[in-house]
Scaffold this active site. Structure first.
Site, PDB file in Angstrom:
ATOM      1  N   HIS A 228       0.871  -1.176   0.000  1.00 13.01           N
ATOM      2  CA  HIS A 228       0.000   0.000   0.000  1.00 13.01           C
ATOM      3  C   HIS A 228       0.910   1.230   0.000  1.00 13.01           C
ATOM      4  CE1 HIS A 228      -2.931  -2.941   1.304  1.00 13.01           C
ATOM      5  NE2 HIS A 228      -3.893  -2.043   1.334  1.00 13.01           N
ATOM      6  N   GLU A 231      -1.352   6.116  -1.154  1.00 11.47           N
ATOM      7  CA  GLU A 231      -2.758   6.143  -0.720  1.00 11.47           C
ATOM      8  C   GLU A 231      -2.878   7.328   0.233  1.00 11.47           C
ATOM      9  OE1 GLU A 231      -3.952   2.896   1.845  1.00 11.47           O
ATOM     10  OE2 GLU A 231      -6.074   3.124   1.357  1.00 11.47           O
ATOM     11  N   ASP A 309     -11.129  -3.336  -2.193  1.00 11.03           N
ATOM     12  CA  ASP A 309     -10.355  -3.112  -0.968  1.00 11.03           C
ATOM     13  C   ASP A 309     -11.024  -3.768   0.251  1.00 11.03           C
ATOM     14  OD1 ASP A 309      -8.232  -2.222   0.513  1.00 11.03           O
ATOM     15  OD2 ASP A 309      -8.717  -0.091   0.419  1.00 11.03           O
ATOM     16  N   ASP A 310     -12.061  -3.122   0.762  1.00 12.63           N
ATOM     17  CA  ASP A 310     -12.781  -3.643   1.942  1.00 12.63           C
ATOM     18  C   ASP A 310     -14.282  -3.425   1.685  1.00 12.63           C
ATOM     19  OD1 ASP A 310     -10.424  -3.990   3.954  1.00 12.63           O
ATOM     20  OD2 ASP A 310     -10.151  -1.989   3.135  1.00 12.63           O
TER      21      ASP A 310
HETATM   22  N1  ADE Z   1      -6.134  -2.385   5.736  1.00 13.15           N
HETATM   23  C1  ADE Z   1      -7.315  -2.676   5.184  1.00 13.15           C
HETATM   24  N2  ADE Z   1      -7.617  -1.805   4.210  1.00 13.15           N
HETATM   25  C2  ADE Z   1      -6.579  -0.935   4.140  1.00 13.15           C
HETATM   26  C3  ADE Z   1      -6.300   0.195   3.349  1.00 13.15           C
HETATM   27  N3  ADE Z   1      -7.136   0.636   2.388  1.00 13.15           N
HETATM   28  N4  ADE Z   1      -5.155   0.859   3.559  1.00 13.15           N
HETATM   29  C4  ADE Z   1      -4.307   0.450   4.480  1.00 13.15           C
HETATM   30  N5  ADE Z   1      -4.513  -0.617   5.260  1.00 13.15           N
HETATM   31  C5  ADE Z   1      -5.651  -1.310   5.092  1.00 13.15           C
HETATM   32 ZN    ZN Z   2      -6.004  -2.269   1.000  1.00 13.42          ZN
END
Ligand code: ADE
Ligand code: ZN
Length: 371
Positions: A228, A231, A309-310
């Site tokens: 990552h 971001e 992502d989530d």
């Molecule tokens: N853990 C889960 N999603 C994340 C994200 N977008 N950025 C950093 N850590 C994460």
């Molecule tokens: Zn992530």
């Protein structure tokens, strides 16, 4: 098929349905981030808050108490609608919420059931290939052993449905030494479908440059490398990811758009970005879809995959992400090309990618869609 070439053009129901049935890939998907909300409600009911919170270090309890989406869940978790939890005003608030949910996974069976629930959700969305990121340390901290975790990763991965490969998130917040230790413990158990590593967590406090030895070790072991970067931090973190960590893909990386030399570098060296628009908006990394850098990066020839992502934390699906990309001005054939990127940029051998890409081509052919 209706086109959606300019922003604010409504997306046709036909295109939505076409995307829903299409064989798709996710390359940036966190395991717990994809848990069905009902599954988390079940854990909230299963474990009394006193038991769970008893295990939370004081410094984290203080952080959880700071945020009004988490605070009600510290008192009576089952009295609050679950969706109250998944709302954030900052990247740090999202990370705190993500960490908070980890305390409700207390046994190897919880972990195994999580994988099964996520697999079943992905399969129902016609995701045929997924590289799922697992933050092992968060489950180890709960007393589940590495042997139990890797056994669950191995035993669930061959079940019918979505084909899964694992990416270990070594969690940058634990610091460079601990991440190396976690990697060594993982390698000692060696899950069959482990293809790579990444680092999630707080980029500000733990920028990529601190993890050179970790990435050198993972590279020696033949693992693929992503991280990552770009971001929460700017383009310098992407340069460091490329030059110090020598990653093959970048998780997010969208702030590369602030540096024209970096954009050219990514395009020329064919380094893919794992882009997750809704995540970026909900963590306040981007203001809105209209200003998201996806179209600029794509137009500049940077290889891209589209991801969620989530999805549970950000109330999205891969089809939703495609429709958002559509309203950003990316046309239908480019959306399909970006989805093909999910297979092209996967950490799997060329012949395996070719099979998935042929499946996608056949699907488009059956629906008279040419690109
Ligand atoms: N853990 C889960 N999603 C994340 C994200 N977008 N950025 C950093 N850590 C994460
Ligand atoms: Zn992530």
């Amino acid at each position: 098929m209706t086109s959606c070439t300019s922003s604010n053009t409504p997306v046709s129901p036909d295109f939505r349905e076409f995307l829903a049935g299409m064989p798709k890939a996710e390359l940036h998907l966190h395991l717990r981030g994809a848990m069905p909300p009902g599954f988390f409600s079940y854990l909230l009911e299963k474990y009394p808050p006193k038991l769970v919170l008893g295990d939370v270090p004081k410094r984290f309890l203080d952080i959880f108490n700071r945020y009004d989406n988490i605070r009600p869940f510290l008192k009576s978790p089952t009295a609050v609608p679950i969706q109250t939890l998944f709302k954030y005003c900052s990247f740090d608030q999202f990370l705190a919420t993500y960490l908070f949910t980890s305390y409700f996974f207390r046994t190897a069976a919880d972990f195994r059931n999580l994988i099964k629930a996520v697999r079943s959700e992905l399969t129902s969305q016609n995701i045929v290939y997924a590289e799922i990121t697992v933050s092992l340390i968060e489950y180890l901290n709960q007393g589940i052993t590495m042997e139990e975790l890797t056994l669950a990763l191995d035993e669930t991965a061959d079940e019918p449905g979505v084909e899964v490969m694992w990416i270990a998130d070594l969690v940058r917040n634990t610091g460079p030494l601990k991440t190396l230790e976690t990697l060594d413990r993982l390698l000692a158990c060696c899950p069959r479908r482990l293809v790579g590593i990444t680092l999630g967590g707080n980029e500000h406090q733990f920028p990529p440059a601190q993890f050179e030895s970790l990435y050198a070790r993972a590279r020696e072991e033949g693992l693929h490398l992503s991280v990552h970067a770009g971001e929460a931090l700017g383009p310098l973190s992407v340069w460091d990811a490329l030059e110090i960590l020598k990653v093959e893909r970048v998780g997010h990386g969208i702030r590369a758009v602030e540096d024209p030399t970096l954009i050219t570098h990514l395009a020329e060296h064919k380094i893919p970005l794992e882009i997750c628009p809704t995540s970026n908006i909900q963590t306040q990394v981007c203001r809105d879809y209209e200003s998201h850098p996806l179209p600029s990066l794509h137009a500049a020839g940077v290889p891209i995959s589209l991801n969620t992502d989530d999805p549970t934390f950000f109330h999205t699906t891969l089809v939703d992400e495609c429709l958002h990309a559509c309203t950003m001005g990316i046309d239908e054939s480019d959306i399909v090309a970006i989805l093909a990127g999910g297979f092209q940029h996967a950490f799997i051998p060329k012949d395996r990618k070719a099979i998935f890409l042929q499946q996608l081509k056949n699907y488009c052919g059956q629906h008279n869609f040419s690109n």
